[in-house]
Motif scaffolding. Structure first.
Motif, PDB file in Angstrom:
ATOM      1  N   ALA A   1     -16.875 -69.900 -69.564  1.00 34.41           N
ATOM      2  CA  ALA A   1     -18.076 -69.900 -70.397  1.00 34.41           C
ATOM      3  C   ALA A   1     -17.771 -69.990 -71.885  1.00 34.41           C
ATOM      4  O   ALA A   1     -18.599 -70.478 -72.658  1.00 34.41           O
ATOM      5  CB  ALA A   1     -18.893 -68.647 -70.114  1.00 34.41           C
ATOM      6  N   ALA A   2     -16.594 -69.534 -72.305  1.00 32.03           N
ATOM      7  CA  ALA A   2     -16.272 -69.471 -73.743  1.00 32.03           C
ATOM      8  C   ALA A   2     -14.829 -69.912 -73.978  1.00 32.03           C
ATOM      9  O   ALA A   2     -13.981 -69.109 -74.371  1.00 32.03           O
ATOM     10  CB  ALA A   2     -16.490 -68.058 -74.270  1.00 32.03           C
TER      11      ALA A   2
ATOM     12  N   ALA B   1     -17.440 -74.784 -78.784  1.00 34.69           N
ATOM     13  CA  ALA B   1     -17.840 -74.782 -77.379  1.00 34.69           C
ATOM     14  C   ALA B   1     -19.330 -74.490 -77.217  1.00 34.69           C
ATOM     15  O   ALA B   1     -19.858 -73.563 -77.819  1.00 34.69           O
ATOM     16  CB  ALA B   1     -17.021 -73.765 -76.598  1.00 34.69           C
ATOM     17  N   GLU B   2     -19.982 -75.301 -76.398  1.00 30.12           N
ATOM     18  CA  GLU B   2     -21.375 -75.066 -76.013  1.00 30.12           C
ATOM     19  C   GLU B   2     -21.458 -75.052 -74.492  1.00 30.12           C
ATOM     20  O   GLU B   2     -20.872 -75.898 -73.817  1.00 30.12           O
ATOM     21  CB  GLU B   2     -22.290 -76.155 -76.557  1.00 30.12           C
ATOM     22  CG  GLU B   2     -22.463 -76.130 -78.060  1.00 30.12           C
ATOM     23  CD  GLU B   2     -23.577 -77.064 -78.500  1.00 30.12           C
ATOM     24  OE1 GLU B   2     -24.751 -76.783 -78.209  1.00 30.12           O
ATOM     25  OE2 GLU B   2     -23.249 -78.083 -79.140  1.00 30.12           O
ATOM     26  N   LYS B   3     -22.216 -74.088 -73.965  1.00 27.85           N
ATOM     27  CA  LYS B   3     -22.445 -73.985 -72.522  1.00 27.85           C
ATOM     28  C   LYS B   3     -23.916 -74.225 -72.262  1.00 27.85           C
ATOM     29  O   LYS B   3     -24.773 -73.615 -72.893  1.00 27.85           O
ATOM     30  CB  LYS B   3     -22.041 -72.593 -72.021  1.00 27.85           C
ATOM     31  CG  LYS B   3     -22.364 -72.342 -70.558  1.00 27.85           C
ATOM     32  CD  LYS B   3     -22.151 -70.874 -70.194  1.00 27.85           C
ATOM     33  CE  LYS B   3     -22.626 -70.575 -68.795  1.00 27.85           C
ATOM     34  NZ  LYS B   3     -22.591 -69.136 -68.471  1.00 27.85           N
TER      35      LYS B   3
ATOM     36  N   VAL C   1     -19.346 -78.342 -73.307  1.00 29.02           N
ATOM     37  CA  VAL C   1     -18.851 -79.375 -74.211  1.00 29.02           C
ATOM     38  C   VAL C   1     -18.085 -78.678 -75.324  1.00 29.02           C
ATOM     39  O   VAL C   1     -18.544 -77.669 -75.872  1.00 29.02           O
ATOM     40  CB  VAL C   1     -20.013 -80.200 -74.814  1.00 29.02           C
ATOM     41  CG1 VAL C   1     -19.475 -81.271 -75.756  1.00 29.02           C
ATOM     42  CG2 VAL C   1     -20.865 -80.827 -73.710  1.00 29.02           C
ATOM     43  N   SER C   2     -16.908 -79.204 -75.642  1.00 28.68           N
ATOM     44  CA  SER C   2     -16.102 -78.580 -76.694  1.00 28.68           C
ATOM     45  C   SER C   2     -15.182 -79.615 -77.317  1.00 28.68           C
ATOM     46  O   SER C   2     -15.000 -80.717 -76.791  1.00 28.68           O
ATOM     47  CB  SER C   2     -15.278 -77.415 -76.128  1.00 28.68           C
ATOM     48  OG  SER C   2     -14.369 -77.876 -75.135  1.00 28.68           O
ATOM     49  N   GLU C   3     -14.615 -79.230 -78.458  1.00 27.82           N
ATOM     50  CA  GLU C   3     -13.602 -80.056 -79.114  1.00 27.82           C
ATOM     51  C   GLU C   3     -12.231 -79.500 -78.726  1.00 27.82           C
ATOM     52  O   GLU C   3     -11.927 -78.334 -79.011  1.00 27.82           O
ATOM     53  CB  GLU C   3     -13.788 -80.026 -80.628  1.00 27.82           C
ATOM     54  CG  GLU C   3     -15.092 -80.638 -81.115  1.00 27.82           C
ATOM     55  CD  GLU C   3     -15.175 -82.132 -80.846  1.00 27.82           C
ATOM     56  OE1 GLU C   3     -14.178 -82.828 -81.129  1.00 27.82           O
ATOM     57  OE2 GLU C   3     -16.217 -82.585 -80.344  1.00 27.82           O
ATOM     58  N   GLN C   4     -11.423 -80.326 -78.077  1.00 25.73           N
ATOM     59  CA  GLN C   4     -10.127 -79.873 -77.575  1.00 25.73           C
ATOM     60  C   GLN C   4      -9.005 -80.762 -78.089  1.00 25.73           C
ATOM     61  O   GLN C   4      -9.191 -81.962 -78.319  1.00 25.73           O
ATOM     62  CB  GLN C   4     -10.115 -79.880 -76.047  1.00 25.73           C
ATOM     63  CG  GLN C   4     -11.155 -78.979 -75.411  1.00 25.73           C
ATOM     64  CD  GLN C   4     -11.032 -78.909 -73.905  1.00 25.73           C
ATOM     65  OE1 GLN C   4      -9.987 -79.241 -73.328  1.00 25.73           O
ATOM     66  NE2 GLN C   4     -12.087 -78.450 -73.237  1.00 25.73           N
TER      67      GLN C   4
END
Length: 203
Positions: free
Chosen positions: A56-57, A71-73, A88-91
């Motif tokens: 989730a995080a 991060a967005e859930k 969605v996140s920046e990785q």
């Protein structure tokens, strides 16, 4: 197909770049390589709690990979033993960690079997109408994190498959540091400190 079937089909595909990290005996590593205060040993349920929180995080639990605050859930749906949502996140790119890209993952948590699947996607339309597109620079990938072993000696397991047409050795090599690391993965250390209130000192 469901999340597990998508993952297993990709894992078996000719040309896919698959990596399975060695299972980590978490309590054994804690005993041998850390001073922990107060003393602590994981149960399988506690290690699965870490996986659920991390799903989730990811920016909190994998700060070495996921850009802080990115991060967005999106709303989760619970049905029986399963919980589904999208994040969605920046990785960081696996083989080029100085660069970040947008990563879209459809997540399924199997609470009964303690398996978490992350299915990479090229595009996602959020409930609020925003449209996300996966960043370039590397192939899409799917991940499985799971908890195995007896409840008093749980194993942290991790498989990843990149959707390549031919095996890409540079992606395999990107995981060498994790394979050879003597310590627990960063997300376990974060869980111990932030959620379980333990002080850790590496030996």
């Amino acid at each position: 197909m469901n999340h597990e079937e998508i993952f297993e089909q990709a894992w078996a595909a000719p040309g896919a770049t698959s990596v399975e990290l060695p299972p980590v005996p978490v309590n054994e590593v804690l005993r041998e390589r850390y001073d922990v205060r107060p003393p602590f040993a994981y149960t399988g349920a506690q290690l699965w709690d870490m996986e659920v929180r991390k799903a989730a995080a990811p920016d909190k639990y994998i700060p070495t990979v996921v850009k802080a605050g990115s991060a967005e859930k999106f709303p989760s749906v619970r049905h029986g033993r399963f919980e589904d949502f999208t994040r969605v996140s920046e990785q960081r790119l696996w083989a080029d960690p100085a660069r970040f890209a947008t990563i879209i993952e459809h997540v399924r948590l199997d609470h009964e079997n303690r398996r978490a699947f992350f299915i990479g996607a090229e595009r996602f339309e959020a409930p609020d109408g925003r449209v996300f597109t996966a960043g370039g620079g590397q192939p899409l990938f799917h991940v499985e994190h799971s908890v195995a072993g007896p409840d008093d000696a749980p194993l942290n397991r991790w498989r990843i498959v990149h959707l390549t047409e031919e095996r890409d050795q540079s992606l395999v090599d990107a995981f060498d540091d994790l394979v050879n690391d003597r310590y627990l993965r960063v997300f376990v250390e974060v869980h111990l400190r932030a959620d379980l209130g333990r002080e850790l000192v590496r030996r």
